[in-house]
Design an enzyme around this catalytic site. Sequence first.
Site, mmCIF file in Angstrom:
data_model
loop_
_atom_site.group_PDB
_atom_site.id
_atom_site.type_symbol
_atom_site.label_atom_id
_atom_site.label_comp_id
_atom_site.label_asym_id
_atom_site.label_seq_id
_atom_site.Cartn_x
_atom_site.Cartn_y
_atom_site.Cartn_z
ATOM 1 N N SER A 132 -38.444 15.941 23.655
ATOM 2 C CA SER A 132 -37.347 14.989 23.756
ATOM 3 C C SER A 132 -36.878 14.971 25.203
ATOM 4 C CB SER A 132 -36.189 15.432 22.846
ATOM 5 O OG SER A 132 -35.008 14.702 23.121
ATOM 6 N N TYR A 145 -30.499 21.959 19.114
ATOM 7 C CA TYR A 145 -31.625 21.020 19.200
ATOM 8 C C TYR A 145 -32.302 21.139 20.563
ATOM 9 C CZ TYR A 145 -34.127 16.554 19.413
ATOM 10 O OH TYR A 145 -35.090 15.579 19.556
#
Length: 268
Positions: A132, A145
Amino acid sequence: MQKTIFITGTSSGLGKTTAKLFQSKGWNVIATMRNPEAETELTQLENVTVLKLDVANPQELKETIDYVLENYKVDVALNNAGYGLVGPLEAFTDDQIKLQIETNLMGVIRITKAFTPYFRERKEGVLINITSSFGLIGFPTCSIYSATKFAVDGFSECMGYELAQFGIKVKVVAPGGIQTDFAGRSLDGAQHATYQKLMSKVQEGYSPEQVANYSTPEDIANVVYEAATDGKDQLRYVAGKDANTLYNERAEIGAEAQVQKIKSDFKF
């Protein structure tokens, strides 16, 4: 000769779109997901095999990959399965944190470990990990995350060095925002009253107006296909206009300056 890709997390979103793209390009696709009995689209496609796999279940993971490696010649393994745990750290339970790590990090590590001897013996193969833009740059409410995605990025870089001697390429695709149902389907969160202003500010990035500016799943799938087929010894593929803007800004002004800039955006 027809090539084969193994993909995790193909029930929807980027995983399903990537599976369909590779199938359309003439590849044999092994599409794995937690609930294959609910899949109605990929099962209808020629040269697509749908298998059950929960990457957070070590025994199931081992059994599935053992079966795959006994029955298929795999050229590319794509670690796509994952979800986002969003919220202030104080609000998370231990169980939430552990599941995030098991899914986003340990699943990638275990699958990589399972495929490594197979690719090493063949002296070729490509391992691609979906991270990401928040695996390259931190962001508020994304602590756990980002911890997993930063970890996958560092893990991938190390494995790239480790496996280069065997002709194995390890790559990372780091997307920014994607126009999928990720926010509803693959997002878990927790609230804490003290952080309500911060959460409200962050949630502006998930508004319909903002999501409309994100990359399509097809855009990111094309970057994955490029990484799998370009033959380059390249580690990171930053995917999406927003991700590239953030990544290039950090390169231009420096990490510390960017950190201070992001902090200023979230001061109240």
